[in-house]
Design a protein around this motif. Structure first.
Motif, short mmCIF file in Angstrom:
data_model
loop_
_atom_site.label_atom_id
_atom_site.label_comp_id
_atom_site.label_asym_id
_atom_site.label_seq_id
_atom_site.Cartn_x
_atom_site.Cartn_y
_atom_site.Cartn_z
N HIS A 344 0.77 -1.09 0.08
CA HIS A 344 0.24 -0.10 0.11
C HIS A 344 0.94 1.32 0.08
O HIS A 344 1.87 1.18 0.86
CB HIS A 344 -0.85 0.02 1.44
CG HIS A 344 -1.87 0.90 1.46
ND1 HIS A 344 -1.55 2.48 1.32
CD2 HIS A 344 -3.27 0.82 1.15
CE1 HIS A 344 -2.76 3.13 1.30
NE2 HIS A 344 -3.84 2.31 1.21
N PRO A 345 0.59 2.38 -0.93
CA PRO A 345 1.30 3.43 -0.93
C PRO A 345 2.00 3.92 0.74
O PRO A 345 2.73 4.77 0.77
CB PRO A 345 0.82 4.42 -1.66
CG PRO A 345 0.01 3.56 -2.65
CD PRO A 345 -0.31 2.31 -1.80
N ARG A 346 0.81 4.05 1.40
CA ARG A 346 1.21 4.34 2.87
C ARG A 346 1.99 3.63 3.79
O ARG A 346 2.46 4.09 4.73
CB ARG A 346 -0.16 4.87 3.70
CG ARG A 346 -0.94 5.91 2.52
CD ARG A 346 -2.10 6.65 3.81
NE ARG A 346 -2.59 7.49 2.97
CZ ARG A 346 -2.17 8.55 2.62
NH1 ARG A 346 -0.87 9.03 2.75
NH2 ARG A 346 -3.22 9.49 1.75
N ILE A 347 2.33 2.40 3.20
CA ILE A 347 3.19 1.57 3.97
C ILE A 347 4.71 1.29 3.32
O ILE A 347 5.38 0.99 3.89
CB ILE A 347 2.46 -0.07 4.06
CG1 ILE A 347 1.10 -0.09 4.68
CG2 ILE A 347 3.20 -1.18 4.45
CD1 ILE A 347 1.37 0.12 6.36
N ALA A 348 4.60 1.70 1.96
CA ALA A 348 5.88 1.63 1.28
C ALA A 348 6.97 2.51 1.97
O ALA A 348 6.87 3.65 2.14
CB ALA A 348 5.67 2.09 -0.18
#
Ligand code: GAP
Length: 457
Positions: A344-348
């Motif tokens: 997820h882009p917020r986890i990357a």
């Protein structure tokens, strides 16, 4: 059903080391068992996981507040909580090779003496099981002795119970309300850890939700649903997640009921997080032992009661490992295979990579200018000018960077850049001025991709 690739775990461990996610602790001294350090990308990953947890459990809610309590508390805390008496695993020792194994997990253990494989195969006799306390002991102050013994906390939860009254008196809050904490916990784990799944020091994310007696079942069900949902909202494959209800024999000494969120790891189903109904066990025990009444007095109804507690308790490192495993794909393309982490882009760990097409004609300077703008917007950025663009894309795929921005001749002429998206590998052209809002919007709309063969790039 969820994927189970052969060698998946080995490939992930090797990627973690190669790319700077996780290193063996004290590696240059030969390492120390079940203990790891996190490198530049690993530390960013942990930070994203913590932010995602805190954002959902604390910031988005008006009924949960935060706390950061001490790791070393008064030693009586752990007597009252039941950890001194009961926080132990049954262990057996091999009289020949001196290895120690968990009696209840002996089928998963291996004998260190080669070529034997299983405990006892070295022809050693195993002792009867003995209880081995998992808490790390230390001494506080200058004198070592029984009077100075203290413990490193084995869970963050107790610090929350100890501060129940402080928070109640200071935070203008009333049940149902929660106190959340993220912090290090320590357990002298004996069983092999499956990389960072089980380690001796780890970070926990715990929240104690205090409710009026009688409302516990409703809130227990709420938090089980909510925590499961959090994992799928951040992209974890729902087919690889399940809920498992503890049976009566398995319940911890404090728990009335527990449901685990489990994930299908390459080594089998394992606990990712537990949601427990702790009843009034902790507040009642600490009230009795300390003499301070840990109760709530309702000014309106003039009722005094000991709240019951619902506790979602997860491990940040275990969550990070789960995000890594779940994101990992060796994707078959038409001509080759790419290794990609579909975070997820917020986890990357890195949100955007920026590349000048060539190292001349003012492109690096322009790329650095855009890089500075992205950094000012608090996006995590990597600049890369080495090698062909295709290879740079692959390097970013392997660490899960969702967006790559290329600066080329058109950027210098018209102030437009090319953005390539990690999962679809599609490219769009954007005005430089639109870049930050476009990325923020795309981060919000991300969907877990289907894992099917693709033919682009
Ligand atoms: N306060 C309740 C409690 O500590 P737990 O099931 O023992 O419950 C909660 O721990 C979570 O902490 C687990 O679900 C797991 O994610 C994480 N955890 C526990 N022991 C761990 C270890 N040795 N290494 C990494 N994570 C661990």
């Amino acid at each position: 059903m969820a994927k189970q690739q052969p060698n998946l775990m080995d490939n992930i461990v090797s990627l973690c080391k190669r790319k700077g996610f996780v290193f063996q602790a004290s590696e240059i001294y030969g390492g120390i068992g079940n203990t790891y350090d996190y490198g530049p990308l690993g530390v960013e990953l942990l930070r994203r996981v913590k932010d995602a947890w805190w954002g959902r459990v604390v910031t988005e809610r008006s009924d949960v507040v935060g706390l950061d309590s001490a790791i070393i508390q008064h030693p009586d805390v752990w007597v009252t909580s039941g950890h001194v008496g009961g926080f132990s695993d049954p262990m057996v020792d091999c009289k020949k090779c001196k290895a120690r194994f968990r009696a209840d997990k002996i089928e998963d253990a291996s004998c260190p003496e080669k070529p034997s494989k299983r405990p006892g195969e070295c022809a050693g006799e195993l002792t009867e099981p003995r209880e081995f306390n998992l808490m790390f002991k230390t001494n506080v102050g200058p004198v070592e002795g029984s009077g100075s013994v203290a413990y490193l906390r084995p869970e963050t939860a107790q610090g929350i119970f100890l501060n129940f009254k402080n928070v109640l008196d200071s935070a203008r809050i009333k049940p149902p309300f929660g106190i959340a904490q993220i912090g290090k916990s320590f357990r002298n784990e004996i069983t092999p850890g499956n990389f960072v799944f089980r380690t001796r020091e780890f970070e926990q994310a715990e929240m104690e939700f205090f409710v009026p007696p009688g409302e516990d079942q409703k809130w227990f069900e709420f938090w089980v649903r909510e925590r499961f949902q959090w994992y799928t909202d951040y992209g974890i494959n729902p087919d690889a997640l399940r809920l498992r209800v503890h049976d009566k024999k398995e319940l911890a000494h404090y728990a009335k009921a527990t449901t685990d969120v489990e994930y299908l790891y390459p080594f089998g189903w394992g606990e990712l997080e537990g949601i427990a109904n702790r009843g009034d066990f902790d507040l009642s025990r600490h009230s009795e032992a300390s003499g301070t009444k840990l109760v709530y007095f309702d000014q309106e109804t003039k009722e005094k009661y000991t709240p019951w507690v619902i506790e979602p308790a997860g491990g940040i490192n275990r969550m990070a490992l789960t995000f890594l495993i779940d994101a990992y794909e060796e994707e078959q393309l038409e001509k080759d295979t790419r290794v990609v982490l579909h975070f997820h882009p917020r986890i990357a760990p890195t949100t955007v990579a920026i590349f000048p097409l060539v190292k001349k004609e003012g492109m690096p300077e322009k790329a650095h200018e855009i890089e500075a703008e992205l950094r000012r917007a608090r996006l995590s950025v990597q600049y890369d000018e080495k090698g062909a663009i295709g290879r740079r894309y692959r390097r970013q795929d392997e660490v899960g960077t969702p967006f790559c921005v290329t600066v080329d001749g058109q950027t210098l002429a018209d102030d437009v850049v090319t953005v390539r998206e990690r999962d679809s590998m599609e490219q769009v052209t954007l005005a430089v001025g639109e870049l930050v809002p476009w990325i923020l919007e795309a981060m919000g709309h991300w969907k877990r991709p289907e894992r099917s063969p693709k033919s682009k790039d």
